[in-house]
Design a protein around this motif. Structure first.
Motif, PDB file in Angstrom:
ATOM      1  N   PHE A   1      -3.613   4.760   6.497  1.00  0.00           N
ATOM      2  CA  PHE A   1      -3.812   3.508   7.227  1.00  0.00           C
ATOM      3  C   PHE A   1      -4.676   3.751   8.465  1.00  0.00           C
ATOM      4  O   PHE A   1      -5.608   2.993   8.738  1.00  0.00           O
ATOM      5  CB  PHE A   1      -2.473   2.907   7.643  1.00  0.00           C
ATOM      6  CG  PHE A   1      -1.751   2.187   6.536  1.00  0.00           C
ATOM      7  CD1 PHE A   1      -1.951   0.834   6.314  1.00  0.00           C
ATOM      8  CD2 PHE A   1      -0.872   2.861   5.706  1.00  0.00           C
ATOM      9  CE1 PHE A   1      -1.299   0.161   5.290  1.00  0.00           C
ATOM     10  CE2 PHE A   1      -0.207   2.204   4.673  1.00  0.00           C
ATOM     11  CZ  PHE A   1      -0.423   0.856   4.467  1.00  0.00           C
TER      12      PHE A   1
ATOM     13  N   ARG B   1       0.822  -1.207   0.000  1.00  0.00           N
ATOM     14  CA  ARG B   1       0.000   0.000   0.000  1.00  0.00           C
ATOM     15  C   ARG B   1       0.860   1.263   0.000  1.00  0.00           C
ATOM     16  O   ARG B   1       0.517   2.252  -0.639  1.00  0.00           O
ATOM     17  CB  ARG B   1      -0.933  -0.003   1.228  1.00  0.00           C
ATOM     18  CG  ARG B   1      -1.864  -1.201   1.323  1.00  0.00           C
ATOM     19  CD  ARG B   1      -2.939  -1.227   0.245  1.00  0.00           C
ATOM     20  NE  ARG B   1      -2.470  -1.658  -1.056  1.00  0.00           N
ATOM     21  CZ  ARG B   1      -2.289  -2.938  -1.401  1.00  0.00           C
ATOM     22  NH1 ARG B   1      -2.522  -3.902  -0.531  1.00  0.00           N
ATOM     23  NH2 ARG B   1      -1.888  -3.249  -2.622  1.00  0.00           N
TER      24      ARG B   1
ATOM     25  N   PHE C   1      -5.833  -4.100   4.802  1.00  0.00           N
ATOM     26  CA  PHE C   1      -4.745  -3.543   3.996  1.00  0.00           C
ATOM     27  C   PHE C   1      -4.565  -4.264   2.663  1.00  0.00           C
ATOM     28  O   PHE C   1      -3.518  -4.160   2.031  1.00  0.00           O
ATOM     29  CB  PHE C   1      -3.429  -3.605   4.790  1.00  0.00           C
ATOM     30  CG  PHE C   1      -3.513  -3.010   6.165  1.00  0.00           C
ATOM     31  CD1 PHE C   1      -4.362  -1.944   6.434  1.00  0.00           C
ATOM     32  CD2 PHE C   1      -2.762  -3.526   7.220  1.00  0.00           C
ATOM     33  CE1 PHE C   1      -4.457  -1.401   7.701  1.00  0.00           C
ATOM     34  CE2 PHE C   1      -2.849  -2.979   8.491  1.00  0.00           C
ATOM     35  CZ  PHE C   1      -3.699  -1.919   8.737  1.00  0.00           C
TER      36      PHE C   1
ATOM     37  N   PHE D   1      -8.165  -1.582  -0.064  1.00  0.00           N
ATOM     38  CA  PHE D   1      -7.725  -0.514   0.824  1.00  0.00           C
ATOM     39  C   PHE D   1      -8.239   0.848   0.370  1.00  0.00           C
ATOM     40  O   PHE D   1      -8.772   1.626   1.167  1.00  0.00           O
ATOM     41  CB  PHE D   1      -6.195  -0.503   0.894  1.00  0.00           C
ATOM     42  CG  PHE D   1      -5.617   0.512   1.840  1.00  0.00           C
ATOM     43  CD1 PHE D   1      -5.465   0.225   3.183  1.00  0.00           C
ATOM     44  CD2 PHE D   1      -5.216   1.767   1.382  1.00  0.00           C
ATOM     45  CE1 PHE D   1      -4.923   1.153   4.060  1.00  0.00           C
ATOM     46  CE2 PHE D   1      -4.682   2.700   2.243  1.00  0.00           C
ATOM     47  CZ  PHE D   1      -4.528   2.394   3.584  1.00  0.00           C
TER      48      PHE D   1
ATOM     49  N   VAL E   1      -8.338   4.308   7.498  1.00  0.00           N
ATOM     50  CA  VAL E   1      -9.021   3.057   7.151  1.00  0.00           C
ATOM     51  C   VAL E   1      -9.368   2.281   8.419  1.00  0.00           C
ATOM     52  O   VAL E   1     -10.476   1.747   8.558  1.00  0.00           O
ATOM     53  CB  VAL E   1      -8.144   2.196   6.216  1.00  0.00           C
ATOM     54  CG1 VAL E   1      -8.688   0.773   6.121  1.00  0.00           C
ATOM     55  CG2 VAL E   1      -8.090   2.818   4.824  1.00  0.00           C
TER      56      VAL E   1
END
Length: 263
Positions: free
Chosen positions: A208, A198, A234, A238, A211
């Motif tokens: 991150f 990612r 992930f 994502f 999310v």
């Protein structure tokens, strides 16, 4: 993951395909659009986003259009090589390649080779390349801008290959454990591969955390809480999670739980 996928009429015009319910046919197309370069896709996420039900996937499995590789519904599209012929210098190995070869050791995979435009690692080309049989471009390739800002220190200035600071991975997993009440380790090889993938796509550590916040708010206290883990959060969905509106969790009383499907 590539932004363009193809489907063979030999598959989609066949009687076996057309005899399936339209919902199963639609799921097949969505799975193909979201699959990586090896034809592997996280079917669970696609089903949740498209409203497909478990019977749609069961039918695809029964008709041998899809192979489910594990309990998390990571799946392989059986006719992937028929639908898509990816150039070796553009091909990116699936993060689930080891799992795929473990379950289906005899499948034919395209082996990556150095890119033609740079001679370096495989991946998407840096220019608009022509087809081998004439000047017919497949369309302009839009290159996403790499997000730098606060997180520019995760990239090495000495070469084009990104270097991911291990502290970043630890911070992300610590944040997940804190918010979701989990105990995942930052040292896990699969976890590290997912996070690095990612970052390589241009996302940063704040993405991150966003999310994690979104999915914790949505899934905590429901049957989906068990999917608050690196492999789900992930993975290839994502970016979709990142652009999702925050939803408050609701207790799932007898709702869909695709993680328990049996095939």
């Amino acid at each position: 993951m590539a932004q363009r996928r193809m489907f063979s009429n030999r598959i989609t015009d066949s009687a076996k395909f057309l005899k399936m319910p339209l919902s199963s046919q639609a799921l097949y197309f969505h799975l193909g659009l979201h699959a990586d370069d090896d034809g592997v896709v996280e079917a669970f996420s696609v089903m949740r986003q498209t409203g497909a039900v478990e019977d749609d996937l069961r039918i695809l499995v029964a008709k041998n259009f899809v192979n489910v590789l594990n309990d998390d519904l990571v799946a392989y599209i059986t006719d992937w090589n028929e639908n898509n012929r990816i150039r070796a210098d553009r091909k990116v190995d699936s993060i689930y390649k080891d799992l795929l070869l473990e379950i289906l050791p005899n499948i034919e995979l395209t082996e990556p080779k150095p890119r033609a435009d740079t001679g370096k690692a495989t991946g998407r080309p840096m220019d608009n390349q022509w087809t081998d049989n004439g000047p017919h471009r497949l369309g302009k390739v839009r290159l996403g801008k790499v997000r730098l800002g606060k997180d520019s220190n995760i990239y090495s200035s000495s070469n084009d290959e990104p270097h991911i600071d291990s502290k970043k991975i630890k911070e992300i997993i610590s944040y997940l454990n804190e918010k979701a009440g989990t105990k995942y380790r930052a040292s896990g090889s699969k976890t590290q591969r997912l996070i690095k993938a990612r970052f390589n796509d241009g996302f940063n550590d704040e993405d991150f955390k966003k999310v994690i916040d979104i999915k914790v708010a949505e899934w905590s206290g429901t049957d989906m809480a068990k999917y608050l883990r690196p492999e789900t959060l992930f993975g290839t969905k994502f970016e979709s999670y990142l652009n999702q509106e925050v939803k408050k969790s609701k207790t799932n009383k007898g709702g869909d739980s695709y993680g328990g499907l049996e095939f």
